[in-house]
Design an enzyme around this catalytic site. Sequence first.
Site, PDB file in Angstrom:
ATOM      1  N   CYS A   1      51.231 -17.165 -28.530  1.00  0.00           N
ATOM      2  CA  CYS A   1      52.324 -18.120 -28.364  1.00  0.00           C
ATOM      3  C   CYS A   1      51.731 -19.497 -28.072  1.00  0.00           C
ATOM      4  O   CYS A   1      51.391 -19.796 -26.924  1.00  0.00           O
ATOM      5  CB  CYS A   1      53.239 -17.670 -27.226  1.00  0.00           C
ATOM      6  SG  CYS A   1      54.623 -18.791 -26.948  1.00  0.00           S
ATOM      7  N   ILE A   2      51.564 -20.281 -29.125  1.00  0.00           N
ATOM      8  CA  ILE A   2      51.145 -21.677 -28.952  1.00  0.00           C
ATOM      9  C   ILE A   2      52.061 -22.543 -29.821  1.00  0.00           C
ATOM     10  O   ILE A   2      52.606 -22.079 -30.830  1.00  0.00           O
ATOM     11  CB  ILE A   2      49.661 -21.924 -29.300  1.00  0.00           C
ATOM     12  CG1 ILE A   2      49.324 -21.471 -30.716  1.00  0.00           C
ATOM     13  CG2 ILE A   2      48.750 -21.294 -28.261  1.00  0.00           C
ATOM     14  CD1 ILE A   2      47.894 -21.789 -31.149  1.00  0.00           C
TER      15      ILE A   2
END
Length: 171
Positions: A94-95
Amino acid sequence: MASPATTLQSALLLQKQLKELSKHPVEGFSAGLADNDNIYEWEIMIIGPPDTLYEGGFFKARMTFPKDYPLMPPKLKFISEMWHPNVYPDGEVCISILHPPGEDKYGYEDAGERWMPVHTVETILLSVISMLSTPNDESPANIEAAKDWREDYPAFKKKVQRIVRRSADML
């Protein structure tokens, strides 16, 4: 659903990026097709960055591209065990740059931080390596890892060191 022309363009772009990475490898990771018959599924090996808790680790991941790449971002998921605030317990990374383009409905991310078609496999993986070096615990995907990172750093470090050792043993 992507049109046949869009699908062809994305496949050609991915072939070009794969060829470029083969000719000019980038330090810190390697990338190749998971299956020679599917340009949309890549196998990634990320080497734990020097001077981080992940140093010495070898982390397998899978990058799955949508048929309308580069208009939409791929998904990146660690296959190897990972303990990190920005990696969901199931391994999904999750970026910001992997979030769909446009405004964030929650107002957390600026549109400029999210996916843009100029990103490549190389820029994505360099961002993931950077994420390993400096977690963002303000918006964690793994609440427990973020809690350890903030409140019990020695426990966080111990878990990561165990994962690094295991990853090296898996080779």
